[in-house]
Design a protein around this motif. Structure first.
Motif, short mmCIF file in Angstrom:
data_model
loop_
_atom_site.label_atom_id
_atom_site.label_comp_id
_atom_site.label_asym_id
_atom_site.label_seq_id
_atom_site.Cartn_x
_atom_site.Cartn_y
_atom_site.Cartn_z
N ILE A 382 0.84 -1.20 0.00
CA ILE A 382 0.00 0.00 0.00
C ILE A 382 0.87 1.24 0.00
O ILE A 382 0.61 2.21 -0.71
N ARG A 383 1.95 1.22 0.79
CA ARG A 383 2.87 2.36 0.81
C ARG A 383 3.52 2.56 -0.56
O ARG A 383 3.60 3.69 -1.06
N ARG A 384 3.96 1.47 -1.18
CA ARG A 384 4.62 1.61 -2.49
C ARG A 384 3.65 2.14 -3.54
O ARG A 384 4.04 2.95 -4.39
N ALA A 385 2.39 1.70 -3.48
CA ALA A 385 1.40 2.19 -4.44
C ALA A 385 1.19 3.70 -4.27
O ALA A 385 1.14 4.45 -5.26
N LEU A 386 1.08 4.16 -3.03
CA LEU A 386 0.87 5.58 -2.79
C LEU A 386 2.10 6.40 -3.16
O LEU A 386 1.98 7.53 -3.66
N LEU A 387 3.29 5.85 -2.94
CA LEU A 387 4.50 6.58 -3.33
C LEU A 387 4.57 6.74 -4.85
O LEU A 387 5.01 7.78 -5.35
N ARG A 388 4.14 5.70 -5.58
CA ARG A 388 4.13 5.84 -7.04
C ARG A 388 3.17 6.95 -7.47
O ARG A 388 3.48 7.73 -8.38
N VAL A 389 2.01 7.02 -6.81
CA VAL A 389 1.05 8.09 -7.12
C VAL A 389 1.66 9.44 -6.81
O VAL A 389 1.60 10.38 -7.62
N GLY A 390 2.24 9.57 -5.62
CA GLY A 390 2.80 10.85 -5.22
C GLY A 390 3.95 11.30 -6.09
O GLY A 390 4.10 12.49 -6.39
N SER A 395 -2.57 13.63 -6.16
CA SER A 395 -3.03 13.83 -4.79
C SER A 395 -3.06 12.51 -4.03
O SER A 395 -3.70 11.54 -4.45
N LEU A 396 -2.39 12.48 -2.88
CA LEU A 396 -2.39 11.28 -2.05
C LEU A 396 -3.73 11.07 -1.37
O LEU A 396 -4.18 9.94 -1.19
N ARG A 397 -4.37 12.17 -0.97
CA ARG A 397 -5.68 12.03 -0.32
C ARG A 397 -6.69 11.41 -1.29
O ARG A 397 -7.49 10.54 -0.91
N ALA A 398 -6.67 11.87 -2.53
CA ALA A 398 -7.58 11.30 -3.53
C ALA A 398 -7.25 9.83 -3.78
O ALA A 398 -8.14 9.00 -3.99
N ALA A 399 -5.96 9.48 -3.75
CA ALA A 399 -5.56 8.08 -3.96
C ALA A 399 -6.06 7.19 -2.83
O ALA A 399 -6.39 6.02 -3.06
N CYS A 400 -6.13 7.74 -1.61
CA CYS A 400 -6.66 6.95 -0.49
C CYS A 400 -8.10 6.53 -0.75
O CYS A 400 -8.52 5.43 -0.37
N ALA A 420 -3.78 3.29 4.36
CA ALA A 420 -3.47 4.31 3.35
C ALA A 420 -3.44 5.70 3.98
O ALA A 420 -2.51 6.48 3.74
N HIS A 421 -4.43 6.03 4.78
CA HIS A 421 -4.46 7.35 5.43
C HIS A 421 -3.28 7.50 6.40
O HIS A 421 -2.70 8.60 6.51
N ALA A 422 -2.92 6.42 7.09
CA ALA A 422 -1.78 6.48 8.00
C ALA A 422 -0.48 6.70 7.23
O ALA A 422 0.40 7.45 7.68
N VAL A 423 -0.34 6.06 6.07
CA VAL A 423 0.87 6.25 5.25
C VAL A 423 0.99 7.70 4.80
O VAL A 423 2.08 8.30 4.86
N VAL A 424 -0.11 8.30 4.36
CA VAL A 424 -0.08 9.70 3.94
C VAL A 424 0.32 10.60 5.10
O VAL A 424 1.11 11.53 4.96
N ASP A 425 -0.20 10.30 6.29
CA ASP A 425 0.16 11.09 7.47
C ASP A 425 1.65 10.92 7.79
O ASP A 425 2.31 11.87 8.23
#
Length: 732
Positions: A382-390, A395-400, A420-425
């Motif tokens: 989940i962290r790697r997916a969000l990092l690719r988006v970022g 937007s990371l919030r939208a990705a969540c 996901a929300h914790a990773v963004v935080d």
């Protein structure tokens, strides 16, 4: 004849094979496989495939299911046609599957490794395929099934009827059309059987009779079973390949301040652990009560900040359990002396590689672990997916909100959303982002040293006996402040207060008035007169009382000895007057020193020869915990050794093969044999006598008959494992 996965690997050049190994780095471990066939086995072990499948997004999952459903006819064009998807989108998804080693091209067709094919078929649901079900069906039931699927049964004998029914149900689109034509109540019941019922029903009621009449249920082994082909058709009604969700762009501002703040918090936590080890709870880790105390004492924002700092320090080997609790290791002073950019990069890299989310420590089954012990369930995909988006500027919030698309294979949806929300935080806490977008601070960007400079340590000594410190002092400066002052407040700057008690503590630890003042001048320049007087006054009376260990003798001038003997607060020492200048006590020297200091006196400990014994407390350090991933091999070295392997069979592997009963592949036997020969750790999937199956990390020691005596890292003790009960082997 279809190409096998091992044969496909043989067609890859070094560059393509290296790219695959980098993406599947978990397989790069000792022993290096004897040949590409053994590498194919390792890439298809359950643990390795579990990690690789977790990297898939929803489109990749749907394409994988479609490839399994189409079987030998699977190709990018046929998959796109089956899913009514754009050819270019499907091609891009196929490329991702091939890059992860979860699919491979065979001319114009797309093949799945056997274990991946089984996974996607199981994912599609339903019971046995129709080719299995028809074997036990009577002719009357076959005719009902054939009529429901539009097969003319006139004049057909059973073998011909079986062939016609199998052909009809292999027409995925035709079956899907008949499923779509079902009445809503029947369709709802069919979905219920495929959901909680896993494709089976055990009571023949009106809805089930209707599904039997329409060829969606068949009687098999005294149960009603949904043919696997019908389950595929039901899936096809909802399957779609959409491409990545459309996300708004997001741009982060300057995040270097947050990065500096996080470094300061980590330093405060580790300095505290270095001076005062923190006790751990019985199950391991720092308990909630102790964490609450630390958050308050160190003026941290919240418990999540402490958990993040502890987890990253633990991952870097900067802290470990010691005799007195969790404390720093001997790696910490060296790390502390590094520039801010390197310290931050090491923390951020450790965070990217963590298998769990430090600020959300609850597993899907509600099990919670105390930091720095990691949760059981891996959430790193989940962290790697969000990092690719970022990193794409989205937007990371939208990705969540779209995490079900980015990480469909990892846990329940509400748990994934919380992670996901914790990773963004955590990106905000680390200074990698602002809570919605990633900023320029990224350990992979090569710009960290340019953007994150060291904050010069500045100390201002004030006439009210306080020192205001901004930035991070060096190790010697931190030692001086820890010994000679008490922290009064923390924030953008830290306020330390000097007092008679704190200065006396420094003198007890071996400082003199001259060295103490010289150290303060080095840090702050001029020293205010009140602080100068405080240090000299404390030094003047320091040592006016000497404690000798007789158990215990106290030596002082005659008037002071009379004063001590008469002091009410010291009566518990049970003074005995030895001479006019010597008092004796039955208490040990440490107790006498403490009570004298509590009463306001300034004694020192005599070492017996007339010299002052320095009482500096020994700083306890712990050994970093053993890294059990000691068998990993860099991908380039792994490939070089793989290409040059002489393919000799390990004799130990041959012995283990006789005991394993054929349950383990050749590569799994090689891995187990290597661990036994080199006394190195290995991960096994093991069935215990009760029948339950679990994973364990063991270090084999002795193999005798059918038993493998090993050190079990989970139990912390030696255990005997039956080789025939080992169901799988993988790198630790």
């Amino acid at each position: 004849m279809a190409l096998t996965f091992a044969e496909y690997l043989e067609t890859l050049d070094d560059e393509a094979l290296a790219a695959l190994l980098i993406r599947r780095r978990d397989v790069c471990a000792e022993p290096v496989p004897r040949d590409l066939a053994h590498l194919a086995d390792r890439l298809c072990t359950a643990d390795s495939l579990f990690d690789a499948l977790a990297e898939l997004d929803q489109d990749a999952v749907e394409v994988g299911r479609a490839a399994a459903a189409l079987g030998p006819q699977s190709a990018p064009e046929t998959i796109a046609a089956l899913l009514d998807a754009d050819d270019a989108v499907v091609e891009a998804v196929v490329d991702r599957l091939v890059a992860l080693g979860l699919a491979y091209p065979d001319g114009a067709y797309l093949r799945l490794p056997e274990r991946v094919d089984r996974h996607f078929h199981a994912d599609l649901g339903g019971g046995a395929p129709i080719t299995v079900l028809v074997r036990s069906m009577v002719v009357e039931d076959l005719r009902v099934l054939a009529d429901a699927h539009g097969v003319s049964t006139a004049g057909l004998r059973k073998p011909e009827l079986v062939e016609a029914v199998v052909e009809a149900l292999h027409d995925v689109l035709g079956v899907a059309g008949r499923v779509r034509a079902l009445d809503r109540p029947l369709l709802h019941r069919l979905a219920g059987i495929l959901g909680p019922g896993d494709g089976y029903a055990y009571r023949l009621e009106a809805a089930e009779e209707g599904l039997v009449d329409r060829g969606m249920l068949v009687l098999h082994n005294r149960a009603l079973e949904v043919p696997h082909e019908v389950a595929i058709a039901v899936w096809l009604l909802v399957a779609k390949v959409t491409g990545p969700p459309t996300l708004p762009t997001a741009v982060a501002g300057d995040t270097t301040g947050a990065a500096q703040e996080f470094l300061r918090h980590v330093g405060a936590v580790l300095d505290h652990l270095r001076a005062s080890p923190v006790p751990q709870i019985k199950a391991g880790g720092v308990g909630k009560r102790e964490r609450t105390r630390l958050v308050k004492a160190l003026d941290l924002p919240d418990d999540a900040q402490l958990a993040l700092a502890l987890d990253l320090a633990f991952a870097l080997g900067l802290v470990a359990p010691g005799a007195g609790g969790l404390t720093t290791t001997d790696r910490y002073p060296e790390w502390r002396a590094e520039p801010a950019a390197r310290r931050w990069s090491s923390l951020a890299t450790a965070w990217i590689d963590l298998p769990h989310c430090p600020t959300h420590r609850v597993d899907p089954d509600s099990t919670e672990s105390a930091p720095p012990l990691p949760p059981i369930v891996d959430s790193s995909s989940i962290r790697r997916a969000l990092l690719r988006v970022g990193r794409d500027g989205r937007s990371l919030r939208a990705a969540c909100d779209e995490i079900a698309w980015y990480a469909p294979m990892r846990g329940p949806e509400d748990w994934r959303a919380a992670i996901a929300h914790a990773v963004v935080d955590e990106t905000r806490r680390l200074g990698m982002g602002d809570g919605d977008a990633l900023g320029p601070l990224d350990p992979s960007s090569g710009r960290v040293e340019e953007l994150l400079g060291d904050v010069a340590c500045q100390m201002v000594l004030q006439s009210d006996l306080t020192a205001v410190v901004s930035g991070v002092p060096d190790d010697e400066g931190q030692r001086l402040l820890t010994d000679a002052a008490d922290v009064e407040a923390r924030g953008a700057a830290t306020v330390h207060r000097f007092s008679t008690r704190s200065v006396r503590r420094a003198l007890d630890a071996g400082w003199t008035a001259d060295t103490l003042l010289a150290g303060l001048r080095h840090l702050a320049g001029d020293i205010p007169q009140p602080l100068d007087y405080l240090v000299h006054d404390a030094a003047r009376v320091h040592g006016s009382i000497r404690v000798h260990e007789v158990r215990t003798c106290v030596v002082a001038d005659e008037s002071l000895a009379l004063e001590l003997a008469a002091a009410r607060s010291l009566r518990k020492l049970g003074w005995r007057r030895i001479t006019s200048t010597v008092l004796g006590s039955s208490e040990p020297p440490a107790v006498v020193l403490r009570l004298l200091r509590d009463a306001g006196y300034s004694p020192v400990l005599d070492d017996g020869s007339g010299a002052v014994a320095v009482e500096r407390a020994q700083v306890e350090t712990a050994e970093p915990l053993e890294d059990i991933t000691t068998t990993s091999v860099p991908a380039a070295e792994f490939l070089r050794r793989l290409r040059s392997s002489d393919a000799r069979v390990n004799p130990t592997a041959q012995r283990l093969a006789h005991a394993s009963g054929g349950r383990l592949s050749s590569d799994e036997l090689d891995q187990l044999a290597y661990a036994l020969d080199h006394t190195s750790p290995v991960r096994i999937t093991y069935r215990v006598s009760s029948g339950s199956v679990g994973n364990r990390v063991i270090t084999p020691q002795v193999f005798q008959h059918r038993w493998l005596r090993s050190w079990c890292h989970q139990a912390g003790d030696v255990r005997d494992f039956t080789v025939t009960s080992i169901l799988g082997v993988g790198p630790a």
